[in-house]
Write an enzyme that holds these catalytic residues in place. Structure first.
Site, PDB file in Angstrom:
ATOM      1  N   HIS A 310       0.855  -1.192   0.000  1.00 14.28           N
ATOM      2  CA  HIS A 310       0.000   0.000   0.000  1.00 14.28           C
ATOM      3  C   HIS A 310       0.882   1.230   0.000  1.00 14.28           C
ATOM      4  O   HIS A 310       1.945   1.223   0.630  1.00 14.28           O
ATOM      5  CB  HIS A 310      -0.902   0.003   1.245  1.00 14.28           C
ATOM      6  CG  HIS A 310      -2.063   0.915   1.114  1.00 14.28           C
ATOM      7  ND1 HIS A 310      -1.977   2.258   1.392  1.00 14.28           N
ATOM      8  CD2 HIS A 310      -3.329   0.694   0.687  1.00 14.28           C
ATOM      9  CE1 HIS A 310      -3.147   2.816   1.163  1.00 14.28           C
ATOM     10  NE2 HIS A 310      -3.978   1.892   0.731  1.00 14.28           N
ATOM     11  N   ASP A 367      -8.003  -5.218   0.047  1.00 15.25           N
ATOM     12  CA  ASP A 367      -8.493  -6.096  -1.016  1.00 15.25           C
ATOM     13  C   ASP A 367      -8.173  -7.566  -0.788  1.00 15.25           C
ATOM     14  O   ASP A 367      -8.702  -8.427  -1.483  1.00 15.25           O
ATOM     15  CB  ASP A 367      -7.900  -5.652  -2.359  1.00 15.25           C
ATOM     16  CG  ASP A 367      -8.490  -4.342  -2.803  1.00 15.25           C
ATOM     17  OD1 ASP A 367      -9.705  -4.183  -2.659  1.00 15.25           O
ATOM     18  OD2 ASP A 367      -7.738  -3.476  -3.276  1.00 15.25           O
TER      19      ASP A 367
HETATM   20  N1  ACO Z   1       3.914  -7.717  -4.785  1.00 16.66           N
HETATM   21  C1  ACO Z   1       5.251  -7.709  -4.989  1.00 16.66           C
HETATM   22  N2  ACO Z   1       6.037  -6.622  -4.827  1.00 16.66           N
HETATM   23  C2  ACO Z   1       5.438  -5.492  -4.442  1.00 16.66           C
HETATM   24  C3  ACO Z   1       4.040  -5.420  -4.207  1.00 16.66           C
HETATM   25  C4  ACO Z   1       3.288  -6.586  -4.377  1.00 16.66           C
HETATM   26  N3  ACO Z   1       1.958  -6.582  -4.170  1.00 16.66           N
HETATM   27  N4  ACO Z   1       3.720  -4.161  -3.842  1.00 16.66           N
HETATM   28  C5  ACO Z   1       4.870  -3.467  -3.847  1.00 16.66           C
HETATM   29  N5  ACO Z   1       5.903  -4.251  -4.201  1.00 16.66           N
HETATM   30  C6  ACO Z   1       7.321  -3.883  -4.277  1.00 16.66           C
HETATM   31  C7  ACO Z   1       7.602  -3.033  -5.491  1.00 16.66           C
HETATM   32  O1  ACO Z   1       7.961  -3.847  -6.621  1.00 16.66           O
HETATM   33  C8  ACO Z   1       8.756  -2.192  -5.001  1.00 16.66           C
HETATM   34  O2  ACO Z   1       9.914  -2.986  -4.993  1.00 16.66           O
HETATM   35  P1  ACO Z   1      11.374  -2.309  -5.246  1.00 16.66           P
HETATM   36  O3  ACO Z   1      11.563  -1.331  -4.132  1.00 16.66           O
HETATM   37  O4  ACO Z   1      12.319  -3.451  -5.234  1.00 16.66           O
HETATM   38  O5  ACO Z   1      11.279  -1.639  -6.596  1.00 16.66           O
HETATM   39  C9  ACO Z   1       8.392  -1.930  -3.541  1.00 16.66           C
HETATM   40  O6  ACO Z   1       7.594  -3.042  -3.145  1.00 16.66           O
HETATM   41  C10 ACO Z   1       7.627  -0.634  -3.315  1.00 16.66           C
HETATM   42  O7  ACO Z   1       6.452  -0.705  -4.081  1.00 16.66           O
HETATM   43  P2  ACO Z   1       5.844   0.471  -4.970  1.00 16.66           P
HETATM   44  O8  ACO Z   1       5.177  -0.102  -6.173  1.00 16.66           O
HETATM   45  O9  ACO Z   1       6.888   1.515  -5.197  1.00 16.66           O
HETATM   46  O10 ACO Z   1       4.772   1.033  -3.971  1.00 16.66           O
HETATM   47  P3  ACO Z   1       3.615   2.022  -4.346  1.00 16.66           P
HETATM   48  O11 ACO Z   1       3.314   2.770  -3.129  1.00 16.66           O
HETATM   49  O12 ACO Z   1       3.952   2.802  -5.571  1.00 16.66           O
HETATM   50  O13 ACO Z   1       2.415   1.051  -4.769  1.00 16.66           O
HETATM   51  C11 ACO Z   1       0.613  -0.440  -4.651  1.00 16.66           C
HETATM   52  C12 ACO Z   1       1.443   0.633  -3.923  1.00 16.66           C
HETATM   53  C13 ACO Z   1       0.195   0.059  -6.056  1.00 16.66           C
HETATM   54  C14 ACO Z   1      -0.647  -0.712  -3.861  1.00 16.66           C
HETATM   55  C15 ACO Z   1       1.492  -1.721  -4.779  1.00 16.66           C
HETATM   56  O14 ACO Z   1       1.836  -2.187  -3.493  1.00 16.66           O
HETATM   57  C16 ACO Z   1       0.775  -2.808  -5.553  1.00 16.66           C
HETATM   58  O15 ACO Z   1       0.828  -2.811  -6.785  1.00 16.66           O
HETATM   59  N6  ACO Z   1       0.101  -3.773  -4.842  1.00 16.66           N
HETATM   60  C17 ACO Z   1      -0.662  -4.801  -5.514  1.00 16.66           C
HETATM   61  C18 ACO Z   1      -1.976  -4.237  -6.020  1.00 16.66           C
HETATM   62  C19 ACO Z   1      -2.944  -4.001  -4.890  1.00 16.66           C
HETATM   63  O16 ACO Z   1      -3.149  -4.841  -4.019  1.00 16.66           O
HETATM   64  N7  ACO Z   1      -3.599  -2.828  -4.937  1.00 16.66           N
HETATM   65  C20 ACO Z   1      -4.623  -2.454  -3.946  1.00 16.66           C
HETATM   66  C21 ACO Z   1      -4.118  -1.345  -3.066  1.00 16.66           C
HETATM   67  S1  ACO Z   1      -5.316  -0.930  -1.844  1.00 16.66           S
HETATM   68  C22 ACO Z   1      -6.439  -0.009  -2.710  1.00 16.66           C
HETATM   69  O17 ACO Z   1      -6.154   0.680  -3.628  1.00 16.66           O
HETATM   70  C23 ACO Z   1      -7.796  -0.081  -2.282  1.00 16.66           C
END
Ligand code: ACO
Length: 432
Positions: A310, A367
């Site tokens: 998140h 979620d």
């Molecule tokens: N699975 C694997 N790796 C992940 C995940 C995940 N679900 N989420 C984040 N990471 C990793 C990223 O690849 C990144 O790795 P790095 O530092 O080696 O490059 C690190 O964790 C930081 O993640 P970001 O993508 O930079 O975090 P951001 O804040 O931009 O994104 C998000 C948040 C979009 C929710 C992300 O965690 C994600 O895509 N999760 C899966 C989708 C999801 O569940 N979305 C629902 C969110 S809740 C809502 O909107 C109601």
């Protein structure tokens, strides 16, 4: 919000610029850069706005490190007891305080009075392809409310705003249920004014002519709770969309329809659908939980562990914690089980002890368990994000109202860091 005595000092081109530092009632400090461009011709660069407070707000507070979420100061855990009541929470978010008996009764009556949609709008469902994505229908139909309720388009009248808000909250459930019935080829049933909000929604979804769907108390409570837990989440992607659209003085219907479109994305509200797809593919033997974790960690693989991570929470999402407990409760009371719940628990267990997830502070988000709970209520997967939108609607309305109540609100219009060509001459087509 108050200005502190502290100043942030920015040194650029040998010049020192002092910037005011602001604090809210709780939470992070903010460096006020709002005059930076006008006074110094400098912009800041924050493409996903992760370090930017884009507005002042009094609606929702999140402490992402501690896993805290409060609506108007009240921790969300309080809304689980003695009985979850989505309409009460909707009022709280929109109007700023818990409603009195009279306010709640009036609001409920307004919702009941407005539960039908115009027959012209209803007929349009019949012209849509049966496989239309319900989120596409929802966004289009909310936008079209403007065609049937022109009276509410001018801004600035508090009473008309309240009526428009009630119409939206009431009609969204009718529209949502009709989008499901269209996909199933089922006849549309009309809302039942004798039923409360969630029971009425489930009736609209599942009753068939001469066979009334009887909702159990557990399911009605669980639906109330799902909607409450989704009701607001400060400046997330869809809410920011509503604010951006609203900042151009677009009406409430158009602004909320834009919020639905943003919510549809799989990185936002659409993630609950992806979670179920992921769990189903593990259940069908296509993927092992360990493979899932491995794929999520592989930088060459675009796969993500959906329902994990998140932007704000660097701890267990408090909504996921409640939903996990409610799922256990509902299955126990219904004396049923869902193998997907066991798979989800296994995935969570593997992820929470894996250094990749620990180092990045990736925990289950809202979620991860919401879909499993919705499945227990008989809600099909393609309706999950629609139900998220129904829950989030009061939040969008509250944020839109707060924005419009602020006399200093300006159109939201960010700047950019231009990386394109420098001045180039046009070349006529025959000379290219
Ligand atoms: N699975 C694997 N790796 C992940 C995940 C995940 N679900 N989420 C984040 N990471 C990793 C990223 O690849 C990144 O790795 P790095 O530092 O080696 O490059 C690190 O964790 C930081 O993640 P970001 O993508 O930079 O975090 P951001 O804040 O931009 O994104 C998000 C948040 C979009 C929710 C992300 O965690 C994600 O895509 N999760 C899966 C989708 C999801 O569940 N979305 C629902 C969110 S809740 C809502 O909107 C109601």
């Amino acid at each position: 919000m108050s200005q502190t005595n502290e100043k942030a000092v920015l040194t650029i081109d040998g010049k020192q610029i002092e910037l005011p530092v602001l604090t809210g009632t709780e939470g992070h400090k903010a460096i006020d850069i709002s005059k930076l461009f006008d006074e110094h011709g400098i912009t800041t660069f924050d493409p996903s706005l992760g370090s930017t407070a884009a507005c002042r707000s009094t609606i929702t507070y999140i402490d992402g490190d501690k896993g805290v979420l409060r609506y108007r100061g009240i921790p969300i855990e309080h809304f689980d007891r003695p009985k979850p009541n989505f309409i009460e929470v909707a009022w709280l978010l929109i109007f700023g305080s818990l409603p009195t008996f009279a306010e709640l009764r009036n609001f409920r009556n307004m919702l009941t009075d407005n539960e039908l949609i115009h027959e012209g709008l209803r007929r349009q469902f019949g012209d849509l392809p049966p496989k239309s994505p319900p989120m596409a229908i929802l966004s289009a139909m909310l936008s079209q409310l403007a065609c049937y309720h022109e009276k509410f388009l001018p801004l600035g009248d508090e009473e008309l705003f309240g009526e428009a808000a009630a119409r939206l909250i009431s009609k969204v459930r009718t529209i949502a249920a009709y989008s499901y019935r269209r996909s199933k080829g089922l006849p549309f049933v009309y809302p039942d004014p004798a039923l409360r909000y969630c029971a009425n929604f489930l009736h609209l979804m599942f009753s068939i002519p001469y066979q009334q769907y009887i909702v159990s108390e557990e399911i009605e409570d669980a639906m109330n709770l799902v909607l409450i837990l989704h009701a607001d989440h400060e400046q997330n992607c869809s809410t920011s969309t509503v604010r951006v659209v609203g900042s151009a003085k677009a009406n409430l219907f158009a602004s909320c329809a834009a919020g639905v479109s943003a919510l549809w994305g799989p990185l936002h509200g659409g993630a609950n659908v992806e979670v179920i797809k992921m769990l189903e593919s593990i259940q069908s033997g296509g993927l092992k939980p360990e493979d899932c974790i491995k794929a999520a960690k592989d930088k060459d693989n675009p796969f993500k562990l959906f329902g994990f991570g998140h932007r704000v929470y660097k701890n267990y999402d408090p909504r996921a914690k409640i939903l996990r407990a409610v799922a256990d409760r509902v299955f126990a009371r219904l004396k049923t089980n869902d193998p997907l719940l066991d798979i989800a628990r296994k995935l969570e267990e593997l992820a929470l002890k894996d250094s990749y997830f620990i180092d990045r502070k990736l925990y289950p988000n809202v979620d991860f368990y919401s879909g499993i709970l919705l499945r227990a209520m008989g809600i099909p997967t393609n309706m999950f994000t629609v139900i998220f939108a129904m829950g989030r609607l009061p939040g969008w309305i509250a944020q839109w109202k707060e924005q419009h109540d602020n006399p200093n609100q300006k159109i939201i219009r960010p700047r950019q860091l231009y990386l394109g060509n420098k001045r180039t001459d046009y070349v006529p087509i025959e000379e290219r």
